[in-house]
Design an enzyme around this catalytic site. Sequence first.
Site, short mmCIF file in Angstrom:
data_model
loop_
_atom_site.label_atom_id
_atom_site.label_comp_id
_atom_site.label_asym_id
_atom_site.label_seq_id
_atom_site.Cartn_x
_atom_site.Cartn_y
_atom_site.Cartn_z
N ARG A 200 1.03 -0.93 0.23
CA ARG A 200 0.29 0.00 0.42
C ARG A 200 1.16 1.07 0.39
NH1 ARG A 200 -3.41 -2.43 -1.53
NH2 ARG A 200 -6.03 -2.92 -0.98
N HIS B 85 -0.61 0.27 -9.56
CA HIS B 85 -1.46 -0.74 -9.14
C HIS B 85 -1.72 -1.51 -9.74
CE1 HIS B 85 -3.89 -1.03 -4.69
NE2 HIS B 85 -3.86 -2.10 -5.13
P1 NDP Z 1 -2.06 -11.35 5.20
O1 NDP Z 1 -2.82 -10.98 6.14
O2 NDP Z 1 -2.36 -13.33 4.57
O3 NDP Z 1 -0.60 -10.93 5.12
C1 NDP Z 1 0.31 -10.11 5.85
C2 NDP Z 1 1.83 -10.80 6.09
O4 NDP Z 1 2.10 -9.61 7.09
C3 NDP Z 1 1.32 -12.10 7.53
O5 NDP Z 1 1.97 -12.40 7.64
C4 NDP Z 1 1.51 -10.93 8.82
O6 NDP Z 1 2.27 -12.21 10.19
C5 NDP Z 1 2.45 -9.77 8.97
N1 NDP Z 1 2.02 -8.00 9.14
C6 NDP Z 1 0.96 -8.09 9.50
N2 NDP Z 1 0.98 -6.68 10.19
C7 NDP Z 1 2.54 -6.59 11.15
C8 NDP Z 1 3.53 -6.29 12.36
N3 NDP Z 1 2.93 -5.15 12.35
N4 NDP Z 1 4.46 -6.40 12.03
C9 NDP Z 1 4.72 -7.26 11.47
N5 NDP Z 1 4.46 -8.42 10.15
C10 NDP Z 1 2.89 -8.24 10.65
O7 NDP Z 1 -1.86 -10.19 3.39
P2 NDP Z 1 -2.00 -10.95 2.26
O8 NDP Z 1 0.00 -11.75 1.75
O9 NDP Z 1 -2.85 -12.00 1.36
O10 NDP Z 1 -1.40 -9.53 1.41
C11 NDP Z 1 -0.96 -8.71 2.04
C12 NDP Z 1 -1.07 -7.19 1.84
O11 NDP Z 1 -0.81 -7.27 -0.12
C13 NDP Z 1 -2.86 -7.22 1.44
O12 NDP Z 1 -2.97 -6.24 2.92
C14 NDP Z 1 -3.27 -6.02 0.45
O13 NDP Z 1 -2.86 -4.68 1.30
C15 NDP Z 1 -1.43 -6.26 -0.45
N6 NDP Z 1 -1.77 -6.06 -1.55
C16 NDP Z 1 -1.27 -4.98 -2.79
C17 NDP Z 1 -2.11 -5.62 -3.84
C18 NDP Z 1 -1.38 -4.80 -5.51
O14 NDP Z 1 -1.85 -5.31 -6.61
N7 NDP Z 1 -1.00 -4.12 -5.06
C19 NDP Z 1 -2.81 -6.46 -4.47
C20 NDP Z 1 -3.16 -7.44 -3.53
C21 NDP Z 1 -2.75 -7.34 -1.88
P3 NDP Z 1 1.60 -12.68 10.83
O15 NDP Z 1 2.02 -14.10 9.93
O16 NDP Z 1 2.05 -12.92 11.85
O17 NDP Z 1 0.71 -12.45 10.84
C1 OXD Z 2 -6.06 -5.67 -2.90
C2 OXD Z 2 -5.90 -4.58 -3.97
O1 OXD Z 2 -5.84 -5.58 -1.96
O2 OXD Z 2 -5.44 -5.47 -5.94
O3 OXD Z 2 -6.23 -6.95 -3.14
O4 OXD Z 2 -4.17 -3.45 -3.50
#
Ligand code: NDP
Ligand code: OXD
Length: 306
Positions: free
Chosen positions: A221, A269
């Site tokens: 993000r 994006h």
């Molecule tokens: P998940 O919820 O599966 O994974 C999130 C990860 O971040 C987990 O490993 C979690 O830790 C870690 N995390 C969260 N908060 C913290 C913190 N404070 N400190 C350390 N680690 C932290 O999410 P996804 O992998 O599915 O997606 C991640 C992000 O990617 C989405 O939220 C979205 O914003 C972004 N995204 C962007 C896209 C784009 O096109 N640019 C498309 C899709 C998604 P833990 O494992 O311990 O819970």
């Molecule tokens: C998502 C994205 O969060 O597209 O799925 O960014």
Amino acid sequence: MNIAFCCTGIAPQPWLADLRAALPEARVEPWAPGDAPADHAVVWAPPQAFFDAQPRLRSIFNIGAGVDALLGLRLPPGVPLVRIDDGGMAVQMAEYVCHAAIGYFRDFGGYAADAAAGRWQPREPRDRAAFTIGILGLGVLGQRVARALRQFDFPVRGWSRTPKALDGIDCFAGDGGLDDFLAGTRLLVCLLPLTPDTRDILRRETLSRLPRGAYLVNVARGGHLVEDDLLALVDDGHIAGATLDVFRQEPLPADHPLRVRPRITVTPHISAQSLRADCVAQIARKLRALQRGEPVAGLVDPARGY
Ligand code: NDP
Ligand code: OXD
């Protein structure tokens, strides 16, 4: 069962057709102000007015992975909020990050510039064993990206909130693990959800802990990155360059400095786009599971922020 579809910036017709086909037992309609309350909602960036008109929702399905925008709204308390996990995005994210990482590691940008200028100039191969790639976020997308990068024999490490043990990946966790994680990372990938804890995590203080000449890939993000801090660190050479897919303001304004810096690549994006067929199948499967009282993947914890 009534399902309201309220997705901003998304052409509704193909989604409605696919949702109706996957859930023939439901009445799926696009939401308009004044409509009767629905039982379930399928949303992307809905207005607050949508939730204000929903006193009896039993579940909310977000058709993306990130729920940061949704959690900024007043949601009906206690209603399960389910995000898309993977939904066709993990392999795309792996492609995007591998492309950016390998492009930088092999200096394909430099070779493209050489070719355009008529130069024929092989470079010394870089030391792969010293090119550690660090991934912030080891969730659905971060783990898929980590596995893809391992296929190219890069040393890969990851950082998450809770401790993990993943084959072939050096795992770090929590605030206490961040400094050590950053200190050895030559290419940093951000795949964290945007939460109060992770907002601005890519700022001068943290990026300065990377070794001089490190490279940044932000595919999570725009709110994770303090853009002026990155520009300053690229200008003074501490950060060698960046590939950015997400921005504080999207679309990125035409005159934004990130658009014109030679060592910064921007995309609109698109690193991973949720695929309709995968998402609809996932929503139908999870909705039925919730009705049977079974657990579903991708259930958001509002207190945690993701
Ligand atoms: P998940 O919820 O599966 O994974 C999130 C990860 O971040 C987990 O490993 C979690 O830790 C870690 N995390 C969260 N908060 C913290 C913190 N404070 N400190 C350390 N680690 C932290 O999410 P996804 O992998 O599915 O997606 C991640 C992000 O990617 C989405 O939220 C979205 O914003 C972004 N995204 C962007 C896209 C784009 O096109 N640019 C498309 C899709 C998604 P833990 O494992 O311990 O819970
Ligand atoms: C998502 C994205 O969060 O597209 O799925 O960014």
